[in-house]
Design a protein around this motif. Structure first.
Motif, PDB file in Angstrom:
ATOM      1  N   GLN A 185       0.784  -1.295  -0.095  1.00 46.18           N
ATOM      2  CA  GLN A 185      -0.063   0.187  -0.013  1.00 46.18           C
ATOM      3  C   GLN A 185       0.800   1.278   0.042  1.00 46.18           C
ATOM      4  O   GLN A 185       0.423   2.400  -0.545  1.00 46.18           O
ATOM      5  CB  GLN A 185      -0.975  -0.143   1.180  1.00 46.18           C
ATOM      6  CG  GLN A 185      -0.199   0.052   2.629  1.00 46.18           C
ATOM      7  CD  GLN A 185      -1.103  -0.036   3.712  1.00 46.18           C
ATOM      8  OE1 GLN A 185      -1.846   0.951   3.846  1.00 46.18           O
ATOM      9  NE2 GLN A 185      -0.691  -0.941   4.757  1.00 46.18           N
ATOM     10  N   TYR A 186       1.997   1.162   0.373  1.00 49.58           N
ATOM     11  CA  TYR A 186       3.081   2.379   0.454  1.00 49.58           C
ATOM     12  C   TYR A 186       3.840   2.572  -0.780  1.00 49.58           C
ATOM     13  O   TYR A 186       4.429   3.439  -1.065  1.00 49.58           O
ATOM     14  CB  TYR A 186       4.146   2.071   1.383  1.00 49.58           C
ATOM     15  CG  TYR A 186       3.267   2.054   2.989  1.00 49.58           C
ATOM     16  CD1 TYR A 186       2.794   3.359   3.520  1.00 49.58           C
ATOM     17  CD2 TYR A 186       3.214   0.860   3.662  1.00 49.58           C
ATOM     18  CE1 TYR A 186       2.315   3.352   4.794  1.00 49.58           C
ATOM     19  CE2 TYR A 186       2.730   0.712   4.868  1.00 49.58           C
ATOM     20  CZ  TYR A 186       2.123   1.837   5.348  1.00 49.58           C
ATOM     21  OH  TYR A 186       1.687   1.910   6.905  1.00 49.58           O
ATOM     22  N   VAL A 187       3.694   1.726  -1.983  1.00 51.63           N
ATOM     23  CA  VAL A 187       4.485   1.824  -2.868  1.00 51.63           C
ATOM     24  C   VAL A 187       3.716   2.157  -4.242  1.00 51.63           C
ATOM     25  O   VAL A 187       2.652   1.625  -4.506  1.00 51.63           O
ATOM     26  CB  VAL A 187       4.988   0.201  -3.132  1.00 51.63           C
ATOM     27  CG1 VAL A 187       5.993   0.138  -4.654  1.00 51.63           C
ATOM     28  CG2 VAL A 187       5.989  -0.233  -2.172  1.00 51.63           C
ATOM     29  N   THR A 188       4.127   2.817  -5.096  1.00 43.98           N
ATOM     30  CA  THR A 188       3.783   3.254  -6.328  1.00 43.98           C
ATOM     31  C   THR A 188       4.785   2.998  -7.400  1.00 43.98           C
ATOM     32  O   THR A 188       5.975   3.043  -7.226  1.00 43.98           O
ATOM     33  CB  THR A 188       3.712   4.845  -6.593  1.00 43.98           C
ATOM     34  OG1 THR A 188       2.529   5.311  -5.767  1.00 43.98           O
ATOM     35  CG2 THR A 188       3.359   5.157  -8.040  1.00 43.98           C
ATOM     36  N   ILE A 189       4.307   2.163  -8.430  1.00 41.33           N
ATOM     37  CA  ILE A 189       5.270   1.739  -9.519  1.00 41.33           C
ATOM     38  C   ILE A 189       5.286   2.961 -10.710  1.00 41.33           C
ATOM     39  O   ILE A 189       3.999   3.237 -11.260  1.00 41.33           O
ATOM     40  CB  ILE A 189       4.959   0.532 -10.075  1.00 41.33           C
ATOM     41  CG1 ILE A 189       5.160  -0.567  -9.019  1.00 41.33           C
ATOM     42  CG2 ILE A 189       5.764   0.063 -11.162  1.00 41.33           C
ATOM     43  CD1 ILE A 189       6.368  -0.765  -8.382  1.00 41.33           C
ATOM     44  N   SER A 190       6.306   3.687 -10.919  1.00 41.65           N
ATOM     45  CA  SER A 190       6.205   4.652 -12.135  1.00 41.65           C
ATOM     46  C   SER A 190       6.981   4.118 -13.315  1.00 41.65           C
ATOM     47  O   SER A 190       8.361   4.018 -13.171  1.00 41.65           O
ATOM     48  CB  SER A 190       6.826   5.830 -11.540  1.00 41.65           C
ATOM     49  OG  SER A 190       6.709   7.014 -12.458  1.00 41.65           O
ATOM     50  N   PHE A 191       6.436   3.814 -14.271  1.00 42.07           N
ATOM     51  CA  PHE A 191       7.038   3.084 -15.460  1.00 42.07           C
ATOM     52  C   PHE A 191       7.760   4.375 -16.395  1.00 42.07           C
ATOM     53  O   PHE A 191       7.026   5.229 -16.601  1.00 42.07           O
ATOM     54  CB  PHE A 191       5.833   2.400 -16.486  1.00 42.07           C
ATOM     55  CG  PHE A 191       5.209   1.211 -15.754  1.00 42.07           C
ATOM     56  CD1 PHE A 191       5.982   0.265 -15.734  1.00 42.07           C
ATOM     57  CD2 PHE A 191       4.184   1.466 -15.187  1.00 42.07           C
ATOM     58  CE1 PHE A 191       5.594  -1.124 -15.377  1.00 42.07           C
ATOM     59  CE2 PHE A 191       3.546   0.267 -14.897  1.00 42.07           C
ATOM     60  CZ  PHE A 191       4.352  -1.029 -14.829  1.00 42.07           C
ATOM     61  N   GLY A 192       8.967   4.064 -16.608  1.00 43.69           N
ATOM     62  CA  GLY A 192       9.640   4.808 -17.540  1.00 43.69           C
ATOM     63  C   GLY A 192      10.306   4.103 -18.985  1.00 43.69           C
ATOM     64  O   GLY A 192      10.172   2.731 -18.714  1.00 43.69           O
ATOM     65  N   MET A 193      10.183   4.758 -20.008  1.00 47.17           N
ATOM     66  CA  MET A 193      10.579   4.045 -21.182  1.00 47.17           C
ATOM     67  C   MET A 193       9.350   3.304 -21.904  1.00 47.17           C
ATOM     68  O   MET A 193       9.417   2.106 -22.060  1.00 47.17           O
ATOM     69  CB  MET A 193      11.890   3.381 -21.264  1.00 47.17           C
ATOM     70  CG  MET A 193      13.011   4.271 -20.939  1.00 47.17           C
ATOM     71  SD  MET A 193      14.630   3.170 -20.931  1.00 47.17           S
ATOM     72  CE  MET A 193      15.675   4.510 -20.352  1.00 47.17           C
ATOM     73  N   VAL A 194       8.057   3.819 -21.539  1.00 45.44           N
ATOM     74  CA  VAL A 194       6.786   3.174 -21.954  1.00 45.44           C
ATOM     75  C   VAL A 194       6.843   2.567 -23.443  1.00 45.44           C
ATOM     76  O   VAL A 194       6.086   1.660 -23.885  1.00 45.44           O
ATOM     77  CB  VAL A 194       5.592   3.641 -21.531  1.00 45.44           C
ATOM     78  CG1 VAL A 194       5.642   3.812 -19.976  1.00 45.44           C
ATOM     79  CG2 VAL A 194       5.368   4.970 -22.159  1.00 45.44           C
ATOM     80  N   SER A 195       7.691   3.391 -24.335  1.00 43.14           N
ATOM     81  CA  SER A 195       7.635   3.099 -25.626  1.00 43.14           C
ATOM     82  C   SER A 195       8.489   1.701 -26.107  1.00 43.14           C
ATOM     83  O   SER A 195       8.378   1.289 -27.077  1.00 43.14           O
ATOM     84  CB  SER A 195       8.028   4.286 -26.605  1.00 43.14           C
ATOM     85  OG  SER A 195       9.464   4.808 -26.049  1.00 43.14           O
ATOM     86  N   HIS A 196       9.443   1.356 -25.070  1.00 41.53           N
ATOM     87  CA  HIS A 196      10.304   0.116 -25.311  1.00 41.53           C
ATOM     88  C   HIS A 196       9.484  -0.999 -25.526  1.00 41.53           C
ATOM     89  O   HIS A 196       8.602  -1.286 -24.804  1.00 41.53           O
ATOM     90  CB  HIS A 196      11.143   0.104 -24.200  1.00 41.53           C
ATOM     91  CG  HIS A 196      12.092  -0.849 -24.162  1.00 41.53           C
ATOM     92  ND1 HIS A 196      12.988  -1.032 -25.366  1.00 41.53           N
ATOM     93  CD2 HIS A 196      12.260  -2.090 -23.625  1.00 41.53           C
ATOM     94  CE1 HIS A 196      13.966  -2.007 -25.101  1.00 41.53           C
ATOM     95  NE2 HIS A 196      13.217  -2.797 -24.026  1.00 41.53           N
ATOM     96  N   LYS A 197       9.667  -1.605 -26.822  1.00 42.80           N
ATOM     97  CA  LYS A 197       9.073  -2.898 -27.038  1.00 42.80           C
ATOM     98  C   LYS A 197       7.309  -2.740 -27.121  1.00 42.80           C
ATOM     99  O   LYS A 197       6.810  -3.523 -26.644  1.00 42.80           O
ATOM    100  CB  LYS A 197       9.316  -4.018 -26.317  1.00 42.80           C
ATOM    101  CG  LYS A 197      10.937  -4.563 -26.498  1.00 42.80           C
ATOM    102  CD  LYS A 197      11.285  -5.712 -25.686  1.00 42.80           C
ATOM    103  CE  LYS A 197      12.800  -6.121 -25.946  1.00 42.80           C
ATOM    104  NZ  LYS A 197      13.009  -7.316 -25.140  1.00 42.80           N
ATOM    105  N   ALA A 198       7.010  -1.515 -27.552  1.00 41.97           N
ATOM    106  CA  ALA A 198       5.873  -1.296 -27.681  1.00 41.97           C
ATOM    107  C   ALA A 198       4.763  -2.326 -28.441  1.00 41.97           C
ATOM    108  O   ALA A 198       3.662  -2.605 -28.255  1.00 41.97           O
ATOM    109  CB  ALA A 198       5.443   0.237 -28.291  1.00 41.97           C
TER     110      ALA A 198
END
Length: 409
Positions: free
Chosen positions: A114-127
């Motif tokens: 509940q204390y964690v947020t996942i923030s995705f970077g490079m979302v275009s990688h292997k789109a």
């Protein structure tokens, strides 16, 4: 490609409003900028001070061991009863190197997710392989519920319809995955405020219910201005680092944002930050990441609240004199300056005596003249030590090749 224009009927806001959050990047960006690896436990006092300031959204890191360090840190804060219930820590999941890290999240304790947020970077990688979507689904299946996307950008040539379309394409993919918070990264620090204004206005117009923030680097000295501009034109979350801590030239300084917010009545979730704790966190960030203290940084500089007595007449003339220490050097050693000091000391008769005023000036000038050579010598010694400090024991990329050649002999 044509440059973007403001949407019809767009109206900026400059004061008297509330935003929905402040995102602190001190830990991740500080760890990336520091040439030395700071142990996870040494960051905990800084984290505690950041939370004490009222900031509740902290980007913890993006390194290969950071998920495990984050679990240990959350546990430590809970044991110390120093973790607010609404605190959140972000991990930047870079999709070009994420797979070896995933096992740490699969085994992450359920009670702490509940204390964690996942923030995705490079979302275009292997789109084309839907890597972003598949990774999000995996993490959700493990019980993670809070996600963001961080969209990397090169704004060196401005923002035209083509670059805008690329951004909106990634936003649409994020919204399709029910991820409602989007970080727009000025990854190289080349964005200008006039372009930021148009970008923020268009994104807010096109996505009225999406949460947006700008990750503003300071390579052109415009990070703070760009961050404020993003709010003025519709973004609803602000980002920064205490003491401006961040890669290269740094990020918007949270202590300066806090000052401006107070002056302009801009609230964060209806509240203000704790000014004293904000300044303490700024100074502690320097100590944590081995940065020399910035003496003159606005708000949190170590002697920024000292002022030359010789120019004190100017703020006094403007009705803006402050209760701070005033120092003297030869630049400000005017007759009127000495007379004013004598008056402030209750020595009115002496202040009216030109001979005494000249004698005081002569004595002060002798002291000041003798001090500089000694201080200059001390400064050069400290400066050389500082240069050597940052030039030694640093592991550069070239070191890897040397290490491998040594290992395979």
């Amino acid at each position: 490609m044509a440059l973007l224009k403001f949407p019809d009927n767009h109206k900026p806001r400059y004061s008297d409003f509330s935003i929905d959050g402040i995102l602190d990047e001190t830990l991740r960006e500080g760890a990336e900028r520091c040439a030395f690896s700071v142990p996870a436990e040494d960051k905990i006092p800084l984290i505690s001070k950041i939370l004490e300031s009222g900031v509740r959204d902290v980007v913890y890191g993006s390194g290969p061991n950071d998920p495990t360090h984050l679990f240990q840190t959350i546990n430590d804060l809970i044991e110390k009863d120093a973790l607010p219930a609404d605190a959140r820590f972000s991990f930047i999941m870079l999709l070009n190197c994420h797979e070896p890290i995933m096992a740490q999240f699969e085994s992450f304790p359920d009670a702490l997710k509940q204390y964690v947020t996942i923030s995705f970077g490079m979302v275009s990688h292997k789109a084309d392989e839907r890597l972003f979507e598949r990774t999000t689904d995996r993490l959700r299946s493990w019980g993670f519920e809070s996600f963001r996307v961080s969209l990397l950008n090169n704004f060196s040539t401005g923002i035209d319809e083509g670059s805008y379309e690329k951004i909106t394409g990634d936003i649409d993919r994020s919204l399709a995955m029910d991820i409602q918070t989007v970080r727009i990264n000025d990854s190289l620090g080349t964005l200008y405020p006039e372009a930021m204004a148009v970008l923020a206005a268009n994104l807010r117009h096109q996505y009225p219910r999406t949460d947006f923030c700008l990750h503003a680097h300071n390579d052109r000295g415009l990070g703070l201005q760009n961050a404020l501009t993003s709010l003025y034109h519709g973004f609803n979350i602000i980002e920064g680092g205490f003491a401006g801590t961040g890669n290269r030239s740094g990020l918007p300084a949270i202590e300066i944002l806090e000052l401006i917010f107070r002056e302009r009545n801009i609230l964060i979730n209806g509240h203000s930050l704790d000014t004293d704790a904000v300044i303490d966190a700024a100074r502690l960030s320097e100590r944590t990441f081995l940065s020399m203290p910035d003496l003159y940084r606005p708000v949190s500089g170590h002697i920024v609240n000292q002022e030359n007595m010789g120019v004190a007449n100017i703020p006094a003339f403007l009705g803006a004199a402050r209760e701070i220490p005033y120092f003297l050097n030869s630049t400000g050693l005017h007759d009127a300056t000495v007379q004013r000091i004598l008056l402030d000391e209750g020595l009115q008769d002496e202040s009216d005596d030109p001979a005494i005023v000249q004698e005081v000036k002569k004595e002060l000038d002798a002291i000041l003249t003798a001090t500089y050579p000694r201080k200059h010598h001390e400064f050069e010694r400290m400066r050389e030590e500082l240069v050597q400090f940052y030039a030694s024991d640093v592991v550069y990329a070239s070191t890897v090749g040397q290490l491998v050649r040594h290992l395979v002999r």
